[in-house]
Write an enzyme that holds these catalytic residues in place. Structure first.
Site, PDB file in Angstrom:
ATOM      1  N   LYS A 160       0.863  -1.193   0.000  1.00 45.41           N
ATOM      2  CA  LYS A 160       0.000   0.000   0.000  1.00 45.41           C
ATOM      3  C   LYS A 160       0.895   1.238   0.000  1.00 45.41           C
ATOM      4  CE  LYS A 160      -4.363   1.086   2.320  1.00 45.41           C
ATOM      5  NZ  LYS A 160      -5.118   0.899   3.566  1.00 45.41           N
TER       6      LYS A 160
HETATM    7  O1  G3P Z   1      -7.653   1.834   5.373  1.00 46.41           O
HETATM    8  C1  G3P Z   1      -7.977   3.091   4.884  1.00 46.41           C
HETATM    9  C2  G3P Z   1      -9.337   3.614   5.260  1.00 46.41           C
HETATM   10  O2  G3P Z   1     -10.296   2.617   5.159  1.00 46.41           O
HETATM   11  C3  G3P Z   1      -9.397   4.399   6.528  1.00 46.41           C
HETATM   12  O3  G3P Z   1     -10.695   4.614   6.996  1.00 46.41           O
HETATM   13  O4  G3P Z   1     -12.254   5.242   8.804  1.00 46.41           O
HETATM   14  O5  G3P Z   1      -9.850   5.928   8.975  1.00 46.41           O
HETATM   15  O6  G3P Z   1     -11.378   7.002   7.322  1.00 46.41           O
HETATM   16  P1  G3P Z   1     -11.039   5.762   8.074  1.00 46.41           P
END
Ligand code: G3P
Length: 216
Positions: free
Chosen positions: A87
């Site tokens: 990633k």
């Molecule tokens: O893994 C990346 C993403 O899904 C992060 O989500 O909830 O931290 O905006 P969030």
């Protein structure tokens, strides 16, 4: 649409896997830190543990932001297991690194994508996945699902092979909307996946069936 779980928590990954619907896992530095995973050895072991649990693509994020170190780190991550997808953040050196990884047979997931332009660049560089963060877009007053629709349309018109991985999912409705928008994958917290199960009429109906079953 494939279902990935967006967590580094082994118990949650196991629970989703046992449902039989899990296709992969995404992690990020915040999710790893939340599980108390620190240091290269512990990080490597944790990714190995996740790979042992789930036979699907597992996104492991690099922690560096300059080309040379991203490459060095990404190669080590990719060596952990064939299912590891590196990633890489949507920055200039990240795009250069994605192209390098593509040319050298290492699959990547371009993360922190918030616009169609960024998604096009990631696809041009050959990313296996592009991750638009729809919840964070909604949080800032824009429409995350609309971005998924736009990227899906562009990739289809242009014939890009990069898969659209909707990330930053906040609720079950996001999952439904991403499916309708044509996302290839939705990566979700466990509670959003389990939220799809819920309907009050199911609970009422089942209670009645179980009550009547006593009379059978
Ligand atoms: O893994 C990346 C993403 O899904 C992060 O989500 O909830 O931290 O905006 P969030």
């Amino acid at each position: 649409m494939k279902f990935f779980i967006d967590t580094a928590n082994l118990a949650q990954i196991k629970e989703a896997h046992e449902l039989g619907i899990l296709d992969g896992v995404t992690t990020n530095p915040s999710l790893m830190a939340k599980e108390g995973i620190r240091g290269e050895e512990a990080i490597t072991k944790h990714y190995k543990d996740i790979c042992d649990l789930v036979d699907g693509d597992i996104s492991a994020e690099v922690l560096s932001t300059d080309f040379a170190t991203i490459i060095e780190e990404g190669k080590k991550l990719a060596d952990i297991h064939p299912n590891i997808v590196v990633k890489v953040p949507m920055i200039k050196d990240g795009i250069k690194a994605i192209k390098w990884f593509t040319d050298n047979g290492i699959r990547t997931n371009c993360t922190l994508v918030f616009s169609a332009g960024q998604a096009i660049l990631a696809a041009k560089a050959g990313a296996a996945y592009v991750s638009p963060f729809i919840g964070r877009i909604d949080d800032s007053g824009w429409d995350g699902v609309q971005l998924i629709e736009q990227i899906v349309q562009i990739f289809s018109i242009q014939g890009y092979k990069t898969e659209v991985l909707a990330a930053s999912i906040r609720n079950p409705n996001h999952i439904i909307q991403c499916a309708a928008a044509g996302a290839d994958i939705c990566t979700c917290p466990l509670e959003s996946i389990l939220g799809l199960l819920k309907h009050p009429l199911t609970d009422i109906g089942l209670a009645k069936f179980l009550e009547d079953a006593k009379k059978m």
